[in-house]
Write a protein that holds these residues in place. Structure first.
Motif, mmCIF file in Angstrom:
data_model
loop_
_atom_site.group_PDB
_atom_site.id
_atom_site.type_symbol
_atom_site.label_atom_id
_atom_site.label_comp_id
_atom_site.label_asym_id
_atom_site.label_seq_id
_atom_site.Cartn_x
_atom_site.Cartn_y
_atom_site.Cartn_z
ATOM 1 N N ARG A 1 8.516 4.528 -0.603
ATOM 2 C CA ARG A 1 8.561 5.206 -1.558
ATOM 3 C C ARG A 1 9.227 5.014 -2.690
ATOM 4 N NH1 ARG A 1 10.385 9.146 1.606
ATOM 5 N NH2 ARG A 1 12.111 9.949 -0.186
ATOM 6 N N HIS B 1 0.899 -1.311 0.398
ATOM 7 C CA HIS B 1 -0.217 0.086 -0.219
ATOM 8 C C HIS B 1 0.501 0.987 0.049
ATOM 9 C CE1 HIS B 1 -3.420 -2.264 0.214
ATOM 10 N NE2 HIS B 1 -3.033 -2.743 1.549
ATOM 11 N N CYS B 2 2.353 1.283 -0.325
ATOM 12 C CA CYS B 2 2.556 2.316 -0.688
ATOM 13 C C CYS B 2 2.852 3.091 -1.382
ATOM 14 C CB CYS B 2 4.166 1.673 0.112
ATOM 15 S SG CYS B 2 5.119 1.296 -1.260
ATOM 16 N N SER B 3 2.455 4.224 -1.537
ATOM 17 C CA SER B 3 2.680 5.309 -2.702
ATOM 18 C C SER B 3 4.160 5.501 -3.336
ATOM 19 C CB SER B 3 2.787 6.611 -1.609
ATOM 20 O OG SER B 3 1.462 7.353 -0.873
ATOM 21 N N PRO B 4 3.720 4.946 -4.697
ATOM 22 C CA PRO B 4 4.715 5.092 -5.285
ATOM 23 C C PRO B 4 5.043 6.686 -5.356
ATOM 24 C CG PRO B 4 2.612 5.058 -7.066
ATOM 25 C CD PRO B 4 2.326 4.779 -5.314
ATOM 26 N N SER B 5 6.479 6.532 -6.404
ATOM 27 C CA SER B 5 7.152 7.783 -6.789
ATOM 28 C C SER B 5 7.655 7.599 -7.715
ATOM 29 C CB SER B 5 7.947 8.461 -5.362
ATOM 30 O OG SER B 5 8.927 8.640 -6.178
#
Length: 168
Positions: A159, A81-85
């Motif tokens: 991230r 569920h981590c936010s992509p970068s």
């Protein structure tokens, strides 16, 4: 060597990939191998060692992706569920021994986290299809002996690497 035919054989454990600029040479290579080894032709490769192979004959392109591998790694380490970068490292990211565990309690907590395994997975993706994460993979590898929660959760997988999921 203009006009010369060639065949490339890639062997990994019990998997073989064959490529050639000549169909005749490709078939002859398969015949030779199958006469000496018990093997099965699975047709055109679409997936090997965690790498998806995308081929478009009309445009003459060949692409590699580790989207499925990266998603499996994120799920394995409970980071799906981590936010992509899009950037592996952003301005302001700081790495140093000051982040390493100081107390015995902190050290014991970090022993329960498979930091080196996560870094190894990141390095595998880096070597195969994600050269843009080489810097962060190297930075994280420096702290395998004394990982910190900040290095494990905040930077490498939380991230940076997820952006690689969306590369095709």
């Amino acid at each position: 060597m203009s006009g010369s035919n060639f065949a490339i054989l890639v062997l990994y454990v019990d998997d073989i990939l064959l490529a050639s600029n000549s169909l005749d040479m490709l078939h002859e290579s398969k015949r030779l191998l199958s006469s000496n080894f018990d093997m099965k032709d699975l047709g055109e490769a679409s997936y090997v060692i965690g790498i998806e192979i995308h081929r478009n004959r009309a445009s003459g392109t060949l692409g590699l992706s580790q989207k499925a591998y990266i998603n499996r790694v994120l799920t394995r380490y409970n980071m799906q569920h981590c936010s992509p970068s899009v950037a592996p490292v952003v301005k302001g990211d700081v790495f140093g021994t000051f982040q390493c565990p100081k107390t015995e309690v902190e050290k014991e907590q970090m022993r329960l986290i498979p930091y080196a395994s996560v870094v190894g997975c990141i390095m595998y993706a880096n070597v195969c299809t994600c050269p843009d994460i080489v810097y962060i993979a190297g930075m994280l590898g420096r702290y395998c002996h004394t990982p910190s929660r900040r290095n494990r959760i905040g930077c490498p997988v939380g991230r940076k690497v997820p952006g690689a999921r969306y590369r095709e």
